[in-house]
Design an enzyme around this catalytic site. Structure first.
Site, PDB file in Angstrom:
ATOM      1  N   ASP A 580     -39.962  60.824 -60.717  1.00  0.00           N
ATOM      2  CA  ASP A 580     -40.857  61.767 -60.048  1.00  0.00           C
ATOM      3  C   ASP A 580     -40.519  61.880 -58.563  1.00  0.00           C
ATOM      4  O   ASP A 580     -39.928  60.987 -57.961  1.00  0.00           O
ATOM      5  CB  ASP A 580     -42.299  61.297 -60.225  1.00  0.00           C
ATOM      6  CG  ASP A 580     -43.299  62.447 -60.286  1.00  0.00           C
ATOM      7  OD1 ASP A 580     -42.968  63.530 -59.769  1.00  0.00           O
ATOM      8  OD2 ASP A 580     -44.386  62.255 -60.853  1.00  0.00           O
ATOM      9  N   GLU A 583     -37.367  65.023 -54.690  1.00  0.00           N
ATOM     10  CA  GLU A 583     -36.874  66.055 -53.771  1.00  0.00           C
ATOM     11  C   GLU A 583     -36.137  65.506 -52.535  1.00  0.00           C
ATOM     12  O   GLU A 583     -35.185  66.180 -52.105  1.00  0.00           O
ATOM     13  CB  GLU A 583     -38.049  66.948 -53.322  1.00  0.00           C
ATOM     14  CG  GLU A 583     -38.698  67.740 -54.428  1.00  0.00           C
ATOM     15  CD  GLU A 583     -39.701  66.897 -55.228  1.00  0.00           C
ATOM     16  OE1 GLU A 583     -40.026  67.299 -56.353  1.00  0.00           O
ATOM     17  OE2 GLU A 583     -40.131  65.833 -54.739  1.00  0.00           O
ATOM     18  N   ASP A 657     -45.493  70.346 -60.540  1.00  0.00           N
ATOM     19  CA  ASP A 657     -46.949  70.404 -60.687  1.00  0.00           C
ATOM     20  C   ASP A 657     -47.450  71.836 -60.588  1.00  0.00           C
ATOM     21  O   ASP A 657     -48.159  72.225 -59.654  1.00  0.00           O
ATOM     22  CB  ASP A 657     -47.613  69.532 -59.620  1.00  0.00           C
ATOM     23  CG  ASP A 657     -47.242  68.068 -59.763  1.00  0.00           C
ATOM     24  OD1 ASP A 657     -46.924  67.646 -60.893  1.00  0.00           O
ATOM     25  OD2 ASP A 657     -47.258  67.352 -58.756  1.00  0.00           O
TER      26      ASP A 657
END
Length: 781
Positions: A580, A583, A657
């Protein structure tokens, strides 16, 4: 009489060549270097062409007097053979392979690619096809560890490549973006990594070629300039016609009103008050909003008139959280959109505006949280001819470096991309089945009971997923199960496998600064420090940061910590990894320059230069780490970000998300298609959306009390059913989201059409399994 020199060269001879000089070029192996005869200001001084294969030619250009040494993060070693010939005709250097021809003007550096029937595949514009500007990384982008960065790493080049494009050309790829755009011809796209946004420096054309540029920095497709504030693009007038600004009207939930002028709509970022580098230029909190105004439950309207300098289809970008509508010239150009307050979204649209006419504009905003965001900017108008050119801009690189890939069809172009960046791994077959996830299972009991219910109800499922916070609340990065909720993780894993299930677990590259793993990494200089220096606390109230995955030693330590606390410790019982926030997402909703300060400097250089590539080096850590301790088990990674070449690390991506709206389901269709056409074959999404509107939450709560299905709950159930129908036909078939939870029996009762539909499509997925697994094999080969 024109003199023609022809050199017929085999790959074997090329590889052994020590270098030879022809009239206008230098040849060394399969590299051909030209010192340009006409060096324009902001243009290249040298061009270097590398014949990689019959269908792939690499183009490098530099404004310096030579090329810097560098190592690619996305290109794998190339051992293929290519027979080709080189000839000079006047000032033209012509390279011909078995599949295409490249012609370089030795005076100007202009390059044109042809097929063997003399049809132009791609042509650089005659003037300004390659432009360069020197770039120095601002000190504030480097941040608190600026002393670690050698002076040479602060300097590079911003470059732009510009090509002609016929009207009937279409472009696809660039990764996963959320503006419902498929054909990127004439569009603008900022290429950076963010939650719900994945940027890949690869594009394909319906003319059967692709361009992969080897740059890791922030890039732009289309317009190379940043979007403008409204007052820089238009004359503004308030609602009464007074020049200079729009009228902003703020009404809070108690009816208190503030009316003020707004010369721009730019409430996009929150800054920490504790940061010294922020306080030099920015104040803490959301910038520019009225002080003390309570956003949650308020209604905000910006209205007035814009006067355009020229007739054009103006290209806007909207940044929003809460509910948004926009009217221009009395027309609803942005129907209602919503996004949760903590995770704003961007949406692009364009509309015609006439020159010299006061055109009405109205922006309606209903913030949906104590913190919320709103911004509206516009691209400077360009002619249709300019919009339709193929334009690539990179903020910072040592040189311009791209690969031209030709093919008879787009499958051959993608094959060329994977020749350069690595084969797509063949995943375990179970990954193509149905996955059940939620935000989040909170105990081993949750995991086991929910999987058992699938088995009892005879609903097919392969994978159950443990999302974040299985660790002790204050121990993010420990990789340890909290004993009170997971008393015997090995027994939990054994139970899942006994039910013929698989188990995937979330691991972040994030560490609280109090945990042992942080301290071990930090002792080697492998943690980013800006968030610690600025005392940034996450939504749980603790302070932490991310590790530097660009360092090979850090990657090995990161895996070892995972292995000691999870993988080998539990007898290889973890089947897949959920990587997760890759980035990396150190903090949401900050300006671009501060994001760079938070995620660097890296072991390879500034985060400005390496801004987009974190997820691929992080994937490298887990892929090679697991293979090192258990080489006979296939690896599977799911990551929230992605980059060119990530397919070689057995890595898939999901779209982050996203929200639970019909427009968000629509956006995933184009997002997933363009991601796949960027050469990365395995993609998925949170089926049903992740972030949930309050009306759906309230509807479920009402049903739990009364058993009555109101209009919102009816819509919720249909949305979930339709999204599962869609999800059945994407590579990764996975449901996930916040409350209401997404197990089918929690969506609707067994006699409800939504329940029956979801189960029917789940079973259809397994009927398709032989076809899907065969396709996965075809993708690999």
């Amino acid at each position: 009489m024109r003199l023609t020199k022809t050199l017929l060269i085999s790959a074997v001879l090329l590889m052994s060549a020590t270098g030879m000089q022809a009239a206008g070029f230098n040849q060394n192996g399969n590299y051909l270097t030209v010192q340009l005869k006409q060096h324009q200001n902001f243009g290249p001084s040298q061009i270097r062409l590398q014949v990689v294969s019959d269908k792939i030619i690499r183009v490098q250009a530099t404004a310096e007097q030579g090329f810097r040494d560098k190592q690619s993060l996305i290109i794998v070693p190339q051992n293929g053979k290519a027979n080709y010939k080189v000839e000079e005709q006047g000032e033209k250097l012509i390279i011909t392979t078995a599949a295409m021809r490249a012609v370089l003007n030795e005076a100007t550096g202009q390059i044109t690619f042809y097929d063997l029937k003399d049809h132009v595949l791609l042509n650089e514009v005659a003037q300004g096809g390659k432009t360069f500007k020197p770039f120095t990384v601002p000190d504030r982008e480097i941040g608190v560890d600026i002393a670690k960065v050698p002076e040479a790493q602060k300097h590079g080049w911003s470059w732009r490549a510009l090509f002609d494009s016929p009207d009937n050309e279409a472009f696809y790829g660039l990764g996963q973006h959320q503006s419902e755009e498929l054909n990127m011809k004439g569009k603008n796209e900022d290429l950076f990594q963010y939650n719900t946004k994945v940027s890949v420096p690869f594009v394909i054309s319906n003319k059967n070629y692709g361009i992969l540029w080897d740059s890791y920095s922030y890039c732009r497709w289309g317009n190379p300039e940043d979007y403008l504030q409204l007052n820089r693009a238009f004359k503004l007038y308030d609602k009464d016609g007074k020049e200079g600004q729009l009228t902003g009207t703020y009404v809070d939930k108690n009816g208190q009103k503030i009316v003020r002028g707004e010369d721009s709509i730019y409430f996009e970022y929150a800054m920490p008050e504790t940061s010294e580098i922020c306080n030099k230029t920015d104040k803490g909190g959301i910038q520019n909003l009225p002080k003390g105004f309570a956003l949650n439950g308020s209604k905000v309207v910006y209205e007035g008139y814009v006067e355009a300098p020229t007739n054009s289809f103006y290209q806007f970008i909207l940044y929003y959280a809460g509910y948004m509508k926009i009217y221009i010239d009395g027309k609803l150009v942005v129907p209602e959109r919503w996004r949760t307050a903590w995770n704003p979204n961007s949406f692009k649209f364009e509309t015609p505006i006439r020159k010299g006419v006061k055109t009405p504009i109205r922006i309606e905003w209903q913030p949906d949280g104590d913190v919320s965001y709103c911004g509206l900017r516009v691209a400077a108008p360009r002619s249709e001819a300019e919009k339709n050119q193929l334009s690539i801009w990179s903020e910072m690189s040592p040189d311009m470096d791209y690969y031209f890939i030709a093919g008879q069809n787009l499958d051959e172009v993608i094959s060329g991309y994977r020749t350069l960046t690595g084969k797509a791994s063949l995943y375990p077959k179970w990954t193509l089945g149905f996955w059940q996830s939620r935000e989040r299972y909170q105990s081993s009991k949750d995991i086991e009971e929910n999987l058992k219910k699938f088995r009892d109800l005879k609903i097919p499922v392969d994978n159950i997923v443990q999302d974040w916070n299985y660790w002790k609340l204050d121990s993010w990065g420990s990789h340890e199960f909290e004993a009170a909720r997971y008393p015997n993780p090995q027994a939990m894993l054994d139970s899942v496998h006994a039910m013929n299930g698989r188990f995937m677990i979330s691991v972040w590259p994030k560490f609280y600064d109090t945990v042992k793993n942080y301290k071990e990494l930090d002792s080697k200089g492998w943690m980013y420090h800006q968030a610690i220096k600025d005392d940034i606390h996450d939504w749980l109230g603790f302070r932490g940061s991310f590790y530097d995955a660009y360092d090979a030693g850090a990657r090995k330590m990161f895996w070892r910590q995972m292995d000691e606390n999870l993988y080998t410790k539990y007898k290889f019982g973890i089947d897949a990894w959920w990587m997760d926030a890759s980035e990396p997402n150190v903090r949401d909703c900050t300006p671009m320059w501060y994001r760079k300060a938070l995620s660097g400097p890296t072991a390879l250089g500034t985060s400005t230069e390496y801004f987009n590539a974190y997820s691929i080096v992080n994937a490298d850590a887990i892929y090679h780490g697991q293979r090192s301790v258990n080489p006979n088990q296939r690896v599977f990674l799911l990551t929230r970000s992605g980059f060119a070449g990530e397919q070689r690390y057995s890595t898939a991506t999901w779209s982050g998300d996203i929200a639970t709206r019909w427009e968000d389901m629509r956006a995933q269709m184009t997002a997933g298609l363009n991601y796949s056409m960027a050469g990365l074959p395995f993609w998925g999404m949170d089926q049903g959306g992740f972030c949930v509107e309050n009306r759906y939450v309230a509807a479920q709560q009402e049903f739990d009390k009364t058993g009555k299905e109101n209009a919102d709950l009816k819509e919720w159930r249909e949305l979930q059913a339709r999204w599962n129908q869609f999800g059945c036909f994407v590579p990764l078939y996975r449901t996930h989201g916040q409350w209401p939870t997404r197990e089918v029996w929690n969506i609707a009762p067994a006699d409800h059409p939504a329940y029956k539909t979801i189960v029917a499509y789940d079973k259809l997925r397994y009927r398709l399994m032989p076809y899907l697994y065969s396709m996965a094999g075809m993708v690999h080969f």
